[in-house]
Design a protein around this motif. Structure first.
Motif, mmCIF file in Angstrom:
data_model
loop_
_atom_site.group_PDB
_atom_site.id
_atom_site.type_symbol
_atom_site.label_atom_id
_atom_site.label_comp_id
_atom_site.label_asym_id
_atom_site.label_seq_id
_atom_site.Cartn_x
_atom_site.Cartn_y
_atom_site.Cartn_z
ATOM 1 N N VAL A 41 -3.741 10.502 0.363
ATOM 2 C CA VAL A 41 -3.798 10.520 -1.098
ATOM 3 C C VAL A 41 -2.979 9.369 -1.673
ATOM 4 O O VAL A 41 -3.406 8.679 -2.606
ATOM 5 N N GLU A 45 -3.825 6.662 -4.492
ATOM 6 C CA GLU A 45 -3.159 6.787 -5.778
ATOM 7 C C GLU A 45 -2.105 5.707 -6.001
ATOM 8 O O GLU A 45 -1.865 5.291 -7.136
ATOM 9 N N TYR A 167 -9.042 18.910 -1.075
ATOM 10 C CA TYR A 167 -7.761 18.638 -1.731
ATOM 11 C C TYR A 167 -7.817 17.368 -2.557
ATOM 12 O O TYR A 167 -7.402 17.351 -3.728
ATOM 13 N N ASP A 168 -8.357 16.302 -1.995
ATOM 14 C CA ASP A 168 -8.433 15.043 -2.738
ATOM 15 C C ASP A 168 -9.303 15.191 -3.978
ATOM 16 O O ASP A 168 -9.013 14.607 -5.026
ATOM 17 N N ARG A 229 -12.413 5.423 -2.062
ATOM 18 C CA ARG A 229 -11.605 6.441 -1.393
ATOM 19 C C ARG A 229 -12.508 7.471 -0.698
ATOM 20 O O ARG A 229 -12.063 8.157 0.226
ATOM 21 N N GLN A 234 -12.877 8.805 3.489
ATOM 22 C CA GLN A 234 -13.319 10.144 3.866
ATOM 23 C C GLN A 234 -14.673 10.124 4.582
ATOM 24 O O GLN A 234 -14.862 10.799 5.603
#
Length: 261
Positions: A41, A45, A167-168, A229, A234
């Motif tokens: 993350v 971020e 979660y992301d 991302r 992922q």
């Protein structure tokens, strides 16, 4: 980063129990895997794997959410920063951020800095040196984002990579407010006919469908339209079959290369 809302208190439960063997190989609650999740993350971020260096991060990134700050991107316009500062007040009355609570209440739901400038950023940096404030950030990260995401993923029968993918998504989109939130992404994936393992589906196919829905959702907002991302992190892990986030992990985010060995 997330849209103007707090995470809903409840998330719709799966219609079936987790299929044996689908979510037991790895659990993102494992300290090593959780640390990997935090690094992933942070790479998106904050362009850094050092997520613990982000307690003092704060800026307005121009996404309409006011200030974005801390290890998970708490926002002054979405309610989670307000909840964090309230918790910090409860844990340490009289702290340097407590005086901003009335302003945070007023700007909640807006991009405004009214009542925060010109001293809020400096005081945030000062508070970030306090272990109590650091603990409050980790507590709220887990309460609002990490634990609900991992619990939902385990109900759906997905392993550590899928738990991170959920979660992301919650970190960026929040939940409980509408079509472009986490639950909206999950519904969009279900509407394609894909099913999570707990409902009899194939795990990789389900996660691809979820990521497809996530990409569509990201492109609805200018602040999120860069989907690397997902595309080069992922999705790459998924294509490599690293359903338990097996190392080494190599990925790109926004043009930067990262690696965890």
């Amino acid at each position: 980063m997330k849209t103007f809302t707090k995470l809903a208190a409840t998330i719709v439960c799966a219609a079936a129990l987790v299929t044996p063997g689908t979510a037991h190989a790895a659990d993102l609650n494992d300290p090593q895997l959780k640390d990997i999740a935090m690094q992933l993350v942070s790479s998106a971020e904050n362009s850094s794997l050092d997520w613990r260096a982000q307690f003092g991060y704060i800026e307005d990134i121009g996404d309409g959410r006011g200030y974005t700050a801390g290890i998970i991107g708490f926002c002054s316009g979405t309610g989670d920063m307000l909840d964090l500062v309230r918790l910090y007040r409860d844990w340490q009355p009289g702290n340097v951020l407590e005086k901003y609570l009335p302003a945070l209440e007023r700007v909640n739901g807006t991009p405004s800095h009214e009542g925060l400038d010109p001293t809020f950023q400096d005081d945030w940096h000062r508070a970030a040196q306090d272990g109590t404030f650091q603990g409050a950030q980790e507590h709220e990260r887990d309460r609002v984002y990490f634990t609900p995401a991992v619990d939902r993923a385990k109900q759906d029968g997905v392993q550590a990579l899928g738990q991170f993918i959920y979660y992301d998504a919650i970190v960026m989109h929040g939940d409980g407010w509408g079509e472009l939130d986490f639950s909206g992404i999950r519904r969009r994936a279900l509407n394609t006919g894909a099913r999570p393992p707990a409902l009899g589906g194939d795990e990789r196919s389900w996660l691809h469908a979820f990521l497809d829905a996530r990409v569509w959702t990201m492109k609805q907002e200018p602040a999120h339209e860069n989907t690397t991302r997902v595309d080069t992190a992922q999705r790459r892990f998924l294509n490599e079959g690293k359903l338990n986030l097996e190392r080494p992990l190599q990925w790109h985010v926004y043009g930067d290369y990262f690696e965890i060995r």
